[in-house]
Design a protein around this motif. Structure first.
Motif: not given
Ligand code: HEM
Length: 489
Positions: A150-151, A153-154, A157-158, A169, A173, A188, A190-191
């Protein structure tokens, strides 16, 4: 009446003089950097971004033991001398945790971090094997990996953003990992950074830091009337009710699994509940320890990861060597789900992490209280009731122990060249960090995944890191870098 008043005043003055001068006469052999008679060293520390550097310079100039005065609190002694650190870190009879740790008690009760010696001894004996349990650590490797995805993916985006503060971030995590491994609970973070539980935990950290920083909030009878106290009560209510709800759900599901005697323990909570069933812990003990793991584990590990990434971004050759090792272990960079053994094999990454923990120790200072006079030789005595600060950051930055201390040189950890009690990111002795293995494993998993996916580079425009000592080491202006998608395989 008048006479009684004078006698009372004289007695109080005598007691105060006794307390102050008893300490001072014992401390007279310990150097003191020049300071004002009334304000002590307070004015030296006006700018929080300079505190660590000023104290480090003092220790280099005046030696490994220093007297520091911060009225109205009693004088304390700042320690970086490795031999004295050894004496203090290996003794439970002469040394206890500083009183400041009590500010965490409304939340963590008598968990390992805050408990007094007798209770701590009993809990530590029971809990140490849990943290070394191989089957549990192997299970956790998968947890680190799935939240790592997931990290990625985050961070994805950068990509091409030239100036990212990566700490927030990484922190989310790390919270996800800690919740899942401690309680089997997916928050969740991170979300959903606005989640009620996550916000309450963050609030508790802020409140404790506020109490440490604000002299009047140190007194319980004043603190009870502050806004922070009201917020604390609310946050603890949420944290506690979350915990008891999880216990309720667990009990219900365990009821349905009763026939299976060999249910695998997959989280710390499972292990703690077994200890509870064996009547060695009360349910409050279980709650205190879970809260302690959550607190002790998330910010520290996130800080360690973020500063290692920052250092790698600024040292491309070292980053290249990390990548070479990853290729050697996996054969290709886009390999998913490293095993426990893969992580164990990341020897170069391990010394890179050690060097980052040396330069940027997540816990820069810890506090202790002397409970029986400690005789150090040369006429120096640390008297009963003295507060001492074990200055980990200063020790790590002392050229006597680490030549060219400001340089990032992982190779200093090759071989056996580090002197005992000079490298203390996890402290040492009986009250060292119980989560050390867990933390190193998680850091390797996360950093390995990030460098295999992204090329780390310094932020643009360049900036100067402003380190401030909070509960953990922080950067006032963020831990910044830029990332590019890594294409080579
Ligand atoms: C890079 C990550 C970490 C660092 C740098 C770190 C550092 C430390 C340090 C310096 C201490 C001693 C504190 C003192 O003297 O007051 C400590 C204690 C402790 N840490 Fe960690 N820690 C890390 C990760 C973790 C993790 C992941 C956990 C749990 C899952 C954890 C749980 C604890 C506990 C329970 C104690 C108290 C131990 C005792 O007094 O017996 N830590 N840690």
């Amino acid at each position: 009446m008048f006479l009684a008043g004078i006698i009372l005043l004289a007695t109080i003055s005598a007691i105060l003089c006794y307390i102050i001068f008893r300490n001072n006469t014992h401390l007279i052999n310990i150097p003191k950097p020049p300071c004002s008679i009334l304000l002590g060293h307070i004015l030296h520390f006006k700018d929080s971004t300079k505190i660590l550097q000023i104290l480090t310079n003092y220790t280099i100039q005046y030696g490994g033991l220093l007297r520091i005065y911060m009225p109205p609190t009693k004088p304390s002694v700042l320690i970086t001398d490795s031999e004295v650190l050894q004496v203090l870190l290996t003794s439970n009879k002469e040394v206890a945790k500083a009183k400041d740790y009590n500010f965490c008690k409304p939340w963590m009760g008598s968990g390992l971090l805050t408990s007094e010696v007798d209770k701590w001894k009993c809990h530590r004996r029971i809990l140490t094997p849990c943290f070394g349990r191989l089957s549990l650590l192997k299970n956790f490797t998968d947890v680190f990996d799935s939240f790592g995805n997931i990290l990625i993916q985050k961070l994805g985006a950068k990509v091409n953003n030239k100036d990212i503060d990566i700490f927030p971030l990484i922190k989310m995590y790390s919270l996800d990992v800690l919740f899942e491994t401690s309680m089997g609970l997916s928050v969740n973070a991170q979300e959903d950074i606005e989640g009620e539980y996550v916000k309450s935990l963050e609030r508790m950290c802020e409140i404790v830091v506020n109490r440490l920083k604000t002299p009047y909030k140190r007194f319980n009878f004043i603190y009870r009337f502050t806004e922070d106290y009201r917020k604390q009560t609310e946050a603890i209510k949420i944290i506690d009710s979350f915990f008891y709800n999880i216990i309720k759900t667990k009990r219900q599901s365990d009821g349905t699994k009763k026939s299976n005697q060999n249910v695998l323990e997959t989280t710390f909570l499972d292990l703690l509940l077994k200890i509870y069933e064996d009547d060695e812990f009360t349910m409050t003990d279980v709650k205190d320890e879970v809260n302690t793991f959550l607190f002790g584990g998330h910010d520290t590990t996130a800080t360690g990861i973020a500063f290692t990434l920052y250092a790698l971004a600024r040292h491309p050759k070292i980053q290249e060597k990390v990548i070479e090792e990853q290729l050697h272990i996996f054969g290709k960079l886009n390999k998913n789900s490293p095993s426990y053994e893969d992580l164990q094999n990341m020897k170069y990454l391990e010394i890179v992490i050690y060097e980052a923990l040396r330069l940027y120790p997540p816990i820069p200072i810890t506090g202790r209280r002397i409970i029986n006079d400690v005789h150090l030789g040369n006429g120096v005595i640390l008297p009963k009731n003295l507060n001492v600060c074990l200055f980990i950051y200063g020790c790590h930055h002392n050229p006597k122990y680490f030549p060219e201390p400001e340089k990032f040189k992982p190779e200093r950890f090759e071989g056996n060249n580090i002197l005992p009690y000079t490298f203390l990111p996890f402290s040492s002795g009986p009250r060292n960090c119980i989560g050390k293995k867990f933390a190193i494993l998680q850091m390797k998993s996360c950093i390995s995944k990030i460098v295999r996916n992204f090329d780390l580079q310094p932020s643009d425009p360049e900036y100067i890191l402003e380190l401030v000592p909070r509960m953990t080491l922080a950067a006032r202006n963020g831990i910044r870098l830029s990332i590019k998608k890594r294409t080579s395989d």
